[in-house]
Design a protein around this motif. Structure first.
Motif, PDB file in Angstrom:
ATOM      1  N   LEU A  59      59.735  51.845  30.982  1.00 16.94           N
ATOM      2  CA  LEU A  59      59.723  50.539  30.324  1.00 16.94           C
ATOM      3  C   LEU A  59      59.579  49.405  31.347  1.00 16.94           C
ATOM      4  N   LYS A  60      60.282  49.517  32.451  1.00 13.33           N
ATOM      5  CA  LYS A  60      60.179  48.477  33.487  1.00 13.33           C
ATOM      6  C   LYS A  60      58.786  48.470  34.115  1.00 13.33           C
ATOM      7  N   SER A  61      58.206  49.649  34.264  1.00 14.54           N
ATOM      8  CA  SER A  61      56.846  49.753  34.792  1.00 14.54           C
ATOM      9  C   SER A  61      55.847  49.095  33.837  1.00 14.54           C
ATOM     10  N   GLN A  62      56.012  49.351  32.543  1.00 17.53           N
ATOM     11  CA  GLN A  62      55.131  48.733  31.549  1.00 17.53           C
ATOM     12  C   GLN A  62      55.298  47.220  31.551  1.00 17.53           C
ATOM     13  N   GLU A  63      56.543  46.757  31.704  1.00 19.26           N
ATOM     14  CA  GLU A  63      56.803  45.314  31.728  1.00 19.26           C
ATOM     15  C   GLU A  63      56.139  44.665  32.941  1.00 19.26           C
ATOM     16  N   LYS A  64      56.231  45.321  34.095  1.00 13.64           N
ATOM     17  CA  LYS A  64      55.603  44.783  35.305  1.00 13.64           C
ATOM     18  C   LYS A  64      54.080  44.735  35.150  1.00 13.64           C
ATOM     19  N   GLU A  65      53.523  45.780  34.565  1.00 15.59           N
ATOM     20  CA  GLU A  65      52.073  45.836  34.335  1.00 15.59           C
ATOM     21  C   GLU A  65      51.629  44.694  33.413  1.00 15.59           C
ATOM     22  N   LEU A  66      52.390  44.456  32.359  1.00 16.30           N
ATOM     23  CA  LEU A  66      52.055  43.361  31.440  1.00 16.30           C
ATOM     24  C   LEU A  66      52.172  42.009  32.140  1.00 16.30           C
ATOM     25  N   SER A  67      53.203  41.840  32.954  1.00 14.34           N
ATOM     26  CA  SER A  67      53.378  40.578  33.692  1.00 14.34           C
ATOM     27  C   SER A  67      52.219  40.347  34.656  1.00 14.34           C
ATOM     28  N   ASP A  68      51.789  41.425  35.334  1.00 14.25           N
ATOM     29  CA  ASP A  68      50.644  41.311  36.243  1.00 14.25           C
ATOM     30  C   ASP A  68      49.368  40.956  35.485  1.00 14.25           C
ATOM     31  N   ASP A  69      49.180  41.584  34.321  1.00 11.79           N
ATOM     32  CA  ASP A  69      48.005  41.286  33.487  1.00 11.79           C
ATOM     33  C   ASP A  69      48.010  39.819  33.055  1.00 11.79           C
ATOM     34  N   ILE A  70      49.180  39.324  32.665  1.00 12.66           N
ATOM     35  CA  ILE A  70      49.295  37.932  32.225  1.00 12.66           C
ATOM     36  C   ILE A  70      48.969  36.985  33.381  1.00 12.66           C
ATOM     37  N   ALA A  71      49.476  37.294  34.566  1.00 16.23           N
ATOM     38  CA  ALA A  71      49.193  36.449  35.736  1.00 16.23           C
ATOM     39  C   ALA A  71      47.695  36.434  36.044  1.00 16.23           C
ATOM     40  N   SER A  72      47.067  37.582  35.973  1.00 18.97           N
ATOM     41  CA  SER A  72      45.628  37.680  36.232  1.00 18.97           C
ATOM     42  C   SER A  72      44.828  36.908  35.183  1.00 18.97           C
ATOM     43  N   LEU A  73      45.195  37.075  33.924  1.00 21.00           N
ATOM     44  CA  LEU A  73      44.491  36.371  32.847  1.00 21.00           C
ATOM     45  C   LEU A  73      44.701  34.862  32.940  1.00 21.00           C
ATOM     46  N   THR A  74      45.866  34.439  33.389  1.00 25.43           N
ATOM     47  CA  THR A  74      46.140  33.008  33.550  1.00 25.43           C
ATOM     48  C   THR A  74      45.239  32.416  34.633  1.00 25.43           C
ATOM     49  N   LYS A  75      45.056  33.162  35.722  1.00 26.07           N
ATOM     50  CA  LYS A  75      44.150  32.696  36.786  1.00 26.07           C
ATOM     51  C   LYS A  75      42.721  32.572  36.249  1.00 26.07           C
ATOM     52  N   LYS A  76      42.295  33.580  35.495  1.00 22.32           N
ATOM     53  CA  LYS A  76      40.954  33.541  34.903  1.00 22.32           C
ATOM     54  C   LYS A  76      40.813  32.348  33.972  1.00 22.32           C
ATOM     55  N   ALA A  77      41.815  32.123  33.149  1.00 25.09           N
ATOM     56  CA  ALA A  77      41.761  31.023  32.186  1.00 25.09           C
ATOM     57  C   ALA A  77      41.667  29.682  32.914  1.00 25.09           C
ATOM     58  N   LYS A  78      42.413  29.521  33.983  1.00 20.60           N
ATOM     59  CA  LYS A  78      42.352  28.273  34.754  1.00 20.60           C
ATOM     60  C   LYS A  78      40.969  28.084  35.369  1.00 20.60           C
ATOM     61  N   TYR A  79      40.373  29.176  35.845  1.00 17.85           N
ATOM     62  CA  TYR A  79      39.026  29.105  36.406  1.00 17.85           C
ATOM     63  C   TYR A  79      38.020  28.678  35.332  1.00 17.85           C
ATOM     64  N   PHE A  80      38.095  29.306  34.157  1.00 18.54           N
ATOM     65  CA  PHE A  80      37.167  28.954  33.076  1.00 18.54           C
ATOM     66  C   PHE A  80      37.390  27.524  32.600  1.00 18.54           C
ATOM     67  N   GLU A  81      38.636  27.088  32.583  1.00 17.84           N
ATOM     68  CA  GLU A  81      38.931  25.717  32.182  1.00 17.84           C
ATOM     69  C   GLU A  81      38.305  24.727  33.174  1.00 17.84           C
ATOM     70  N   LYS A  82      38.433  25.027  34.470  1.00 19.73           N
ATOM     71  CA  LYS A  82      37.846  24.154  35.491  1.00 19.73           C
ATOM     72  C   LYS A  82      36.317  24.143  35.369  1.00 19.73           C
ATOM     73  N   GLN A  83      35.742  25.323  35.162  1.00 20.91           N
ATOM     74  CA  GLN A  83      34.289  25.425  35.010  1.00 20.91           C
ATOM     75  C   GLN A  83      33.815  24.624  33.796  1.00 20.91           C
ATOM     76  N   PHE A  84      34.547  24.720  32.696  1.00 20.53           N
ATOM     77  CA  PHE A  84      34.216  23.980  31.484  1.00 20.53           C
ATOM     78  C   PHE A  84      34.307  22.474  31.728  1.00 20.53           C
ATOM     79  N   ASN A  85      35.405  22.037  32.340  1.00 19.59           N
ATOM     80  CA  ASN A  85      35.590  20.609  32.609  1.00 19.59           C
ATOM     81  C   ASN A  85      34.522  20.071  33.570  1.00 19.59           C
ATOM     82  N   ASP A  86      34.153  20.869  34.561  1.00 23.88           N
ATOM     83  CA  ASP A  86      33.099  20.457  35.494  1.00 23.88           C
ATOM     84  C   ASP A  86      31.757  20.285  34.777  1.00 23.88           C
ATOM     85  N   ALA A  87      31.436  21.211  33.895  1.00 21.10           N
ATOM     86  CA  ALA A  87      30.178  21.125  33.152  1.00 21.10           C
ATOM     87  C   ALA A  87      30.172  19.899  32.250  1.00 21.10           C
ATOM     88  N   GLN A  88      31.293  19.624  31.595  1.00 19.72           N
ATOM     89  CA  GLN A  88      31.365  18.434  30.747  1.00 19.72           C
ATOM     90  C   GLN A  88      31.215  17.168  31.585  1.00 19.72           C
TER      91      GLN A  88
END
Length: 142
Positions: free
Chosen positions: A80-109
């Protein structure tokens, strides 16, 4: 920029607009994935809390297909702790991606606004129809 032909300018504007649209789609997808992962993590945290509250001598069972097998408590806790860590890592990675896409979107606008203002076109007629990003983390359930 006035030396550019109308066709070239149109191609540049279309390319920037397509970048903004694709960035926005990717941003929305990333946000949805973050929300799903956070929901899964919260369910997992509730499961961990329930198991922690149980006495140490309680038998633990894990679902395997249509059957259940007995699992030592330490193994269950580790999984369970391993699954929780994996989910936390996935969330951190997706958050970085989302920030990148947000910056790319704002730059294009921003590029589109700059071009429109440089050309002296009325901005309300040539604005993109996309709303600015409202990237926020999903609310934490308690």
């Amino acid at each position: 920029m006035s030396a550019l032909s109308d066709d070239t300018l149109r191609k540049i504007l279309v390319q920037i607009q397509q970048t903004a649209i694709q960035s926005r789609r990717s941003l929305d997808l990333s946000i949805q994935q973050i929300q799903v992962k956070e929901r899964e993590r919260r369910i997992l945290q509730l499961t961990i809390d329930e198991i922690t509250a149980m006495p140490q001598d309680v038998n633990m069972y894990k679902g395997v297909g249509k059957a259940f097998i007995m699992v030592p408590r330490t193994t269950m806790d580790e999984q369970l702790k391993s699954q929780e860590k994996e989910l936390s890592d996935d969330i951190a990675s997706l958050t970085k991606k989302a920030k990148y896409f947000e910056k790319q979107f704002n730059d294009a606008q921003s590029q589109l606004r700059d071009i429109v203002s440089f050309l002296g076109l009325p901005s309300q007629h040539h604005q993109m129809t996309l709303a600015p990003s409202q990237f926020h983390h999903a609310p934490k359930a308690s």
